[in-house]
Design an enzyme around this catalytic site. Structure first.
Site, PDB file in Angstrom:
ATOM      1  N   LYS A   1      64.503  18.812  55.378  1.00 37.72           N
ATOM      2  CA  LYS A   1      63.890  19.180  56.574  1.00 37.72           C
ATOM      3  C   LYS A   1      64.861  18.477  57.700  1.00 37.72           C
ATOM      4  O   LYS A   1      65.940  16.956  57.361  1.00 37.72           O
ATOM      5  CB  LYS A   1      62.571  19.106  57.230  1.00 37.72           C
ATOM      6  CG  LYS A   1      62.069  20.070  55.605  1.00 37.72           C
ATOM      7  CD  LYS A   1      60.308  20.122  56.733  1.00 37.72           C
ATOM      8  CE  LYS A   1      60.301  20.722  55.598  1.00 37.72           C
ATOM      9  NZ  LYS A   1      58.064  21.332  56.853  1.00 37.72           N
TER      10      LYS A   1
ATOM     11  N   TYR B   1      59.503  31.247  58.052  1.00 33.69           N
ATOM     12  CA  TYR B   1      57.974  30.671  57.785  1.00 33.69           C
ATOM     13  C   TYR B   1      56.876  31.601  58.673  1.00 33.69           C
ATOM     14  O   TYR B   1      55.860  31.053  59.387  1.00 33.69           O
ATOM     15  CB  TYR B   1      57.960  29.699  59.989  1.00 33.69           C
ATOM     16  CG  TYR B   1      57.917  27.963  58.378  1.00 33.69           C
ATOM     17  CD1 TYR B   1      57.687  27.739  57.391  1.00 33.69           C
ATOM     18  CD2 TYR B   1      59.019  27.240  58.936  1.00 33.69           C
ATOM     19  CE1 TYR B   1      57.918  26.206  56.692  1.00 33.69           C
ATOM     20  CE2 TYR B   1      59.922  26.118  58.365  1.00 33.69           C
ATOM     21  CZ  TYR B   1      59.319  25.931  57.172  1.00 33.69           C
ATOM     22  OH  TYR B   1      59.143  24.494  56.145  1.00 33.69           O
TER      23      TYR B   1
ATOM     24  N   THR C   1      51.540  17.340  52.311  1.00 33.05           N
ATOM     25  CA  THR C   1      52.253  17.879  53.199  1.00 33.05           C
ATOM     26  C   THR C   1      51.945  16.245  54.474  1.00 33.05           C
ATOM     27  O   THR C   1      52.514  16.454  55.356  1.00 33.05           O
ATOM     28  CB  THR C   1      51.160  19.200  53.729  1.00 33.05           C
ATOM     29  OG1 THR C   1      51.260  19.943  52.916  1.00 33.05           O
ATOM     30  CG2 THR C   1      51.753  19.241  54.904  1.00 33.05           C
TER      31      THR C   1
ATOM     32  N   ARG D   1      57.152  11.952  50.514  1.00 31.81           N
ATOM     33  CA  ARG D   1      56.480  12.670  51.815  1.00 31.81           C
ATOM     34  C   ARG D   1      56.211  11.042  51.991  1.00 31.81           C
ATOM     35  O   ARG D   1      56.380  10.452  52.667  1.00 31.81           O
ATOM     36  CB  ARG D   1      55.569  13.252  51.955  1.00 31.81           C
ATOM     37  CG  ARG D   1      56.546  15.283  52.033  1.00 31.81           C
ATOM     38  CD  ARG D   1      55.818  16.410  51.496  1.00 31.81           C
ATOM     39  NE  ARG D   1      56.244  17.254  52.572  1.00 31.81           N
ATOM     40  CZ  ARG D   1      55.637  18.690  52.327  1.00 31.81           C
ATOM     41  NH1 ARG D   1      54.603  18.585  51.277  1.00 31.81           N
ATOM     42  NH2 ARG D   1      56.032  19.497  52.694  1.00 31.81           N
TER      43      ARG D   1
ATOM     44  N   ASN E   1      57.924  16.508  57.408  1.00 30.78           N
ATOM     45  CA  ASN E   1      57.462  15.649  56.824  1.00 30.78           C
ATOM     46  C   ASN E   1      58.868  15.848  55.239  1.00 30.78           C
ATOM     47  O   ASN E   1      58.918  16.604  54.851  1.00 30.78           O
ATOM     48  CB  ASN E   1      56.092  16.538  56.098  1.00 30.78           C
ATOM     49  CG  ASN E   1      56.881  17.806  56.068  1.00 30.78           C
ATOM     50  OD1 ASN E   1      57.372  18.317  56.091  1.00 30.78           O
ATOM     51  ND2 ASN E   1      55.392  18.186  55.611  1.00 30.78           N
TER      52      ASN E   1
ATOM     53  N   HIS F   1      60.733  20.575  52.254  1.00 36.40           N
ATOM     54  CA  HIS F   1      60.273  22.144  51.578  1.00 36.40           C
ATOM     55  C   HIS F   1      60.693  22.448  50.296  1.00 36.40           C
ATOM     56  O   HIS F   1      60.891  22.433  50.064  1.00 36.40           O
ATOM     57  CB  HIS F   1      60.530  23.759  52.937  1.00 36.40           C
ATOM     58  CG  HIS F   1      59.980  24.382  52.661  1.00 36.40           C
ATOM     59  ND1 HIS F   1      58.698  24.646  52.593  1.00 36.40           N
ATOM     60  CD2 HIS F   1      60.788  25.497  51.151  1.00 36.40           C
ATOM     61  CE1 HIS F   1      58.218  26.512  52.127  1.00 36.40           C
ATOM     62  NE2 HIS F   1      59.511  26.542  51.448  1.00 36.40           N
TER      63      HIS F   1
ATOM     64  N   GLU G   1      61.999  33.028  48.295  1.00 36.10           N
ATOM     65  CA  GLU G   1      62.907  32.243  49.557  1.00 36.10           C
ATOM     66  C   GLU G   1      63.944  32.350  49.095  1.00 36.10           C
ATOM     67  O   GLU G   1      64.746  31.716  49.885  1.00 36.10           O
ATOM     68  CB  GLU G   1      61.740  30.866  49.283  1.00 36.10           C
ATOM     69  CG  GLU G   1      60.585  31.283  50.177  1.00 36.10           C
ATOM     70  CD  GLU G   1      59.592  29.290  49.999  1.00 36.10           C
ATOM     71  OE1 GLU G   1      58.703  29.760  50.830  1.00 36.10           O
ATOM     72  OE2 GLU G   1      59.945  28.750  49.683  1.00 36.10           O
TER      73      GLU G   1
END
Ligand code: UDP
Length: 140
Positions: free
Chosen positions: A11, A51, A93, A104, A114, A117, A128
């Protein structure tokens, strides 16, 4: 357990802090193989589509803004029990709840920013992967 494929995103908070290599090392150390990878700057439409399942959640707008704030690295990871293994390497998460040694725990900034994914089930993994990759871009 069979060999599976799962979908991963490194991310914006992580690409911005130059953590791509450290995160990929965590996948590889866990026995996950990167069989497809590309760095992209997601469009708002892509982030909203990806999302869509969260669109009624209060954090949706913030999540989309975050996901398009910087480039991301989208990847397909392959290995034994890859979906669960990736979730294990990622950690919870919320980084405050993530186990020691997880991505994380080590790198995430907050529950929103975070760092990674990862698909949560076989059907979502397939969807996905298809969302971002053509079959010929995946080289096992
Ligand atoms: N998220 C957030 N606030 C929350 C919960 C989730 O900003 O209270 C973001 C966070 O980036 C998370 C993503 O929305 O990774 C998807 O949430 P999910 O519950 O599916 O968590 P994940 O599967 O990523 O662990």
């Amino acid at each position: 357990m069979a060999i599976q494929r799962t979908f991963s995103i490194i991310k914006p908070d992580a690409t911005k802090r130059n953590l791509t290599g450290k995160i990929i090392a965590k996948f590889e150390e866990a026995g996950l193989r990167v069989v497809a990878s590309k760095r992209i700057h997601m469009t708002r439409e892509q982030a909203e589509g990806f999302y869509a399942v969260h669109k009624e959640r209060p954090f949706f707008g913030e999540l989309v803004d975050f996901m398009i704030s910087e480039p991301v690295v989208v990847q397909v990871l392959e290995g034994e029990d890859a979906i669960a293994k990736n979730r294990e390497v990622m950690g919870a998460t919320n980084p405050a709840e993530a186990a020691p040694g997880t991505i994380r725990k080590e790198f995430a900034l907050s529950i929103g920013e975070n760092s990674v994914h990862g698909s949560d089930a076989a059907e979502t993994a397939a969807e996905e992967i298809k969302f971002f990759f053509k079959d010929e871009e995946i080289v096992g």
